[in-house]
Write a protein that holds these residues in place. Structure first.
Motif, PDB file in Angstrom:
ATOM      1  N   GLU A  40       0.817  -1.208   0.000  1.00 51.59           N
ATOM      2  CA  GLU A  40       0.000   0.000   0.000  1.00 51.59           C
ATOM      3  C   GLU A  40       0.852   1.258   0.000  1.00 51.59           C
ATOM      4  O   GLU A  40       0.420   2.313  -0.464  1.00 51.59           O
ATOM      5  CB  GLU A  40      -0.951   0.002   1.202  1.00 51.59           C
ATOM      6  CG  GLU A  40      -2.110  -0.980   1.048  1.00 51.59           C
ATOM      7  CD  GLU A  40      -3.231  -0.684   2.010  1.00 51.59           C
ATOM      8  OE1 GLU A  40      -2.960  -0.190   3.121  1.00 51.59           O
ATOM      9  OE2 GLU A  40      -4.389  -0.943   1.655  1.00 51.59           O
ATOM     10  N   GLN A  41       2.071   1.158   0.522  1.00 46.73           N
ATOM     11  CA  GLN A  41       2.950   2.327   0.556  1.00 46.73           C
ATOM     12  C   GLN A  41       3.829   2.431  -0.694  1.00 46.73           C
ATOM     13  O   GLN A  41       4.523   3.424  -0.891  1.00 46.73           O
ATOM     14  CB  GLN A  41       3.833   2.273   1.808  1.00 46.73           C
ATOM     15  CG  GLN A  41       3.061   2.447   3.112  1.00 46.73           C
ATOM     16  CD  GLN A  41       3.942   2.382   4.335  1.00 46.73           C
ATOM     17  OE1 GLN A  41       5.154   2.223   4.227  1.00 46.73           O
ATOM     18  NE2 GLN A  41       3.330   2.503   5.509  1.00 46.73           N
ATOM     19  N   SER A  42       3.762   1.408  -1.543  1.00 44.10           N
ATOM     20  CA  SER A  42       4.567   1.422  -2.771  1.00 44.10           C
ATOM     21  C   SER A  42       3.912   2.290  -3.828  1.00 44.10           C
ATOM     22  O   SER A  42       2.697   2.445  -3.876  1.00 44.10           O
ATOM     23  CB  SER A  42       4.720  -0.002  -3.319  1.00 44.10           C
ATOM     24  OG  SER A  42       5.365  -0.839  -2.390  1.00 44.10           O
ATOM     25  N   ASN A  43       4.741   2.857  -4.698  1.00 42.07           N
ATOM     26  CA  ASN A  43       4.210   3.547  -5.865  1.00 42.07           C
ATOM     27  C   ASN A  43       3.715   2.510  -6.856  1.00 42.07           C
ATOM     28  O   ASN A  43       3.869   1.305  -6.650  1.00 42.07           O
ATOM     29  CB  ASN A  43       5.281   4.433  -6.502  1.00 42.07           C
ATOM     30  CG  ASN A  43       5.686   5.581  -5.590  1.00 42.07           C
ATOM     31  OD1 ASN A  43       4.845   6.141  -4.885  1.00 42.07           O
ATOM     32  ND2 ASN A  43       6.965   5.908  -5.595  1.00 42.07           N
ATOM     33  N   MET A  44       3.125   2.935  -7.949  1.00 44.48           N
ATOM     34  CA  MET A  44       2.591   2.013  -8.934  1.00 44.48           C
ATOM     35  C   MET A  44       3.662   1.048  -9.434  1.00 44.48           C
ATOM     36  O   MET A  44       4.760   1.440  -9.823  1.00 44.48           O
ATOM     37  CB  MET A  44       2.013   2.786 -10.125  1.00 44.48           C
ATOM     38  CG  MET A  44       1.405   1.858 -11.183  1.00 44.48           C
ATOM     39  SD  MET A  44       0.855   2.745 -12.648  1.00 44.48           S
ATOM     40  CE  MET A  44      -0.481   3.716 -11.964  1.00 44.48           C
ATOM     41  N   LEU A  45       3.327  -0.246  -9.382  1.00 43.83           N
ATOM     42  CA  LEU A  45       4.220  -1.273  -9.892  1.00 43.83           C
ATOM     43  C   LEU A  45       3.791  -1.608 -11.314  1.00 43.83           C
ATOM     44  O   LEU A  45       2.613  -1.818 -11.577  1.00 43.83           O
ATOM     45  CB  LEU A  45       4.146  -2.524  -9.001  1.00 43.83           C
ATOM     46  CG  LEU A  45       4.489  -2.321  -7.523  1.00 43.83           C
ATOM     47  CD1 LEU A  45       4.306  -3.632  -6.751  1.00 43.83           C
ATOM     48  CD2 LEU A  45       5.898  -1.792  -7.353  1.00 43.83           C
ATOM     49  N   GLN A  46       4.771  -1.690 -12.229  1.00 41.12           N
ATOM     50  CA  GLN A  46       4.427  -1.940 -13.620  1.00 41.12           C
ATOM     51  C   GLN A  46       5.547  -2.692 -14.334  1.00 41.12           C
ATOM     52  O   GLN A  46       6.610  -2.958 -13.775  1.00 41.12           O
ATOM     53  CB  GLN A  46       4.139  -0.619 -14.330  1.00 41.12           C
ATOM     54  CG  GLN A  46       5.257   0.406 -14.230  1.00 41.12           C
ATOM     55  CD  GLN A  46       4.840   1.749 -14.783  1.00 41.12           C
ATOM     56  OE1 GLN A  46       4.181   1.820 -15.813  1.00 41.12           O
ATOM     57  NE2 GLN A  46       5.221   2.817 -14.105  1.00 41.12           N
ATOM     58  N   PHE A  47       5.273  -3.035 -15.579  1.00 31.98           N
ATOM     59  CA  PHE A  47       6.182  -3.848 -16.378  1.00 31.98           C
ATOM     60  C   PHE A  47       7.605  -3.271 -16.382  1.00 31.98           C
ATOM     61  O   PHE A  47       7.811  -2.071 -16.533  1.00 31.98           O
ATOM     62  CB  PHE A  47       5.662  -3.932 -17.823  1.00 31.98           C
ATOM     63  CG  PHE A  47       6.485  -4.810 -18.700  1.00 31.98           C
ATOM     64  CD1 PHE A  47       6.310  -6.189 -18.707  1.00 31.98           C
ATOM     65  CD2 PHE A  47       7.468  -4.259 -19.531  1.00 31.98           C
ATOM     66  CE1 PHE A  47       7.086  -6.997 -19.519  1.00 31.98           C
ATOM     67  CE2 PHE A  47       8.241  -5.063 -20.348  1.00 31.98           C
ATOM     68  CZ  PHE A  47       8.045  -6.446 -20.335  1.00 31.98           C
ATOM     69  N   GLY A  48       8.585  -4.164 -16.201  1.00 29.90           N
ATOM     70  CA  GLY A  48       9.984  -3.775 -16.248  1.00 29.90           C
ATOM     71  C   GLY A  48      10.594  -3.500 -14.894  1.00 29.90           C
ATOM     72  O   GLY A  48      11.825  -3.405 -14.776  1.00 29.90           O
ATOM     73  N   MET A  49       9.775  -3.362 -13.851  1.00 27.45           N
ATOM     74  CA  MET A  49      10.299  -3.058 -12.524  1.00 27.45           C
ATOM     75  C   MET A  49      10.828  -4.322 -11.851  1.00 27.45           C
ATOM     76  O   MET A  49      10.386  -5.430 -12.129  1.00 27.45           O
ATOM     77  CB  MET A  49       9.219  -2.420 -11.646  1.00 27.45           C
ATOM     78  CG  MET A  49       8.739  -1.061 -12.117  1.00 27.45           C
ATOM     79  SD  MET A  49       7.524  -0.312 -10.990  1.00 27.45           S
ATOM     80  CE  MET A  49       8.532  -0.047  -9.526  1.00 27.45           C
ATOM     81  N   GLN A  50      11.812  -4.123 -10.973  1.00 28.17           N
ATOM     82  CA  GLN A  50      12.363  -5.212 -10.174  1.00 28.17           C
ATOM     83  C   GLN A  50      12.495  -4.711  -8.741  1.00 28.17           C
ATOM     84  O   GLN A  50      13.248  -3.773  -8.469  1.00 28.17           O
ATOM     85  CB  GLN A  50      13.730  -5.654 -10.711  1.00 28.17           C
ATOM     86  CG  GLN A  50      14.298  -6.869  -9.971  1.00 28.17           C
ATOM     87  CD  GLN A  50      15.559  -7.390 -10.640  1.00 28.17           C
ATOM     88  OE1 GLN A  50      15.978  -6.888 -11.677  1.00 28.17           O
ATOM     89  NE2 GLN A  50      16.172  -8.396 -10.052  1.00 28.17           N
TER      90      GLN A  50
END
Length: 353
Positions: A40-50
């Motif tokens: 919930e505290q993370s920013n938007m997670l999207q393709f290419g992230m690790q």
């Protein structure tokens, strides 16, 4: 709801502050509920992230049967596909990204999954019980931060303590109601319901007596011309009212016809006859009078998930009682069944007015 669960983890674990400095394995193996806070505290997670948050996302999607690949922390095609499928089934924007709405929806579904596990199972195991039911309950209690031992499907002290803590927390806002004791309550005759007392034999010849008239006025049943005691009539009325609700589902904290827990059911049935009962089983136990053998309409008590009285029902006679059970709701059971006979504590009589 998340904040309530986090507060319970704080209450039942001294390692809460330590958890946030730990790697993903710690969250999965020790404090899975902490994943919710991180996501919930993370920013938007999207393709290419690790990122470690991606591992947590993959873990949740895998638990909910949307993701069946390795949990590697890399937001690739398969993670994106799993998210899109979840979004589609939950009527969310199908962008394959873990935005705020999608993350909350995933967390809510996971919480509901574990809550349903706890609601589906009767939390009345015995020490040494084994099986998939025990394992599923352990997993759910583990998720909510109550169970801190191996998930092995064996019911022991740790499992028992976890269930007790869970029931205490979920009942805190429900069991705060204090019973109002009627000032004019008089003690029921201490005789079996099928017997005729000396007082009742004299009633017909002493109908002008003011005290008897007041007693008859307060008794919520119609006087008949047969030689039946007042407690017998009252018992028949209690049983009649109790049986009207057979099949009503079990609901933790339930006190109405939409769903009862065991003490809520007793309280409701007796209240229909203007007899006040306390809210919890232990309070009812303390407020009623011990008898050696139950008669029709008396209460029978059992020791189930914790020491002392924790379940109760109304005795019907012939070794049967009616109660609100967690598995089938309001039902009729037999005292001589091993589960109940091994847990039977005794019988009590309610004071009627």
């Amino acid at each position: 709801m998340l904040q309530d669960q986090i507060s319970r983890v704080v209450k039942h674990s001294v390692a809460y502050s330590f958890a946030f400095s730990q790697p993903f394995a710690f969250y999965v193996d020790a404090y899975p509920l902490m994943q919710n806070e991180v996501l919930e505290q993370s920013n938007m997670l999207q393709f290419g992230m690790q990122h470690e948050s991606v591992r947590m996302l993959q873990h949740k999607l895998q638990k909910l049967s949307y993701y069946d690949s390795s949990i590697d922390g890399e937001f690739g095609v398969l993670t994106e596909y799993a998210l899109t499928k979840f979004q589609q089934e939950h009527l969310l924007e199908q962008n394959g990204k873990a935005n705020e709405k999608t993350v909350k929806a995933i967390i809510n579904e996971e919480e509901e999954y574990y809550e349903n596990l706890l609601q589906q199972h009767e939390l009345t195991f015995s020490m040494g019980d084994r099986g998939e039911d025990v394992k599923e309950v352990q997993e759910a209690l583990f998720y909510f931060g109550y169970y801190r031992a191996n998930i092995d499907g064996i019911y022991g002290e740790k499992s028992n303590e976890a269930i007790e803590a869970y029931k205490q927390d979920t009942g805190e806002e429900i069991h705060h109601i204090e019973a109002e004791i009627h000032e004019k309550t008089v003690e029921a005759p201490q005789v079996a319901s099928v017997e005729v007392t000396e007082q009742e034999s004299n009633e017909k010849s002493d109908e002008t007596n003011q005290e008897e008239a007041e007693a008859n006025k307060e008794t919520p049943v119609k006087k008949e011309n047969t030689s039946t005691s007042k407690s017998s009539v009252s018992a028949s009325q209690i049983i009649s009212s109790a049986k009207e609700h057979i099949g009503t589902p079990y609901r933790w904290g339930g006190t109405s016809t939409s769903g009862f827990d065991c003490s809520g059911y007793l309280q409701y049935v007796y209240n229909q006859l203007d007899v006040n009962l306390p809210r919890t089983v232990s309070e009812i136990w303390n407020a009623t009078k011990h008898i050696d053998q139950p008669s029709v309409g008396d209460l029978v008590f059992f020791e189930t998930y914790k020491p002392g009285p924790s379940h109760a029902g109304i005795y019907l006679g012939d070794g049967k009682f009616i109660h609100a059970g967690e598995s089938n709701g309001v039902e009729i059971s037999e005292l001589n069944v091993s589960y109940w006979s091994e847990r039977y504590l005794g019988a009590k009589r309610v004071s009627l007015h």
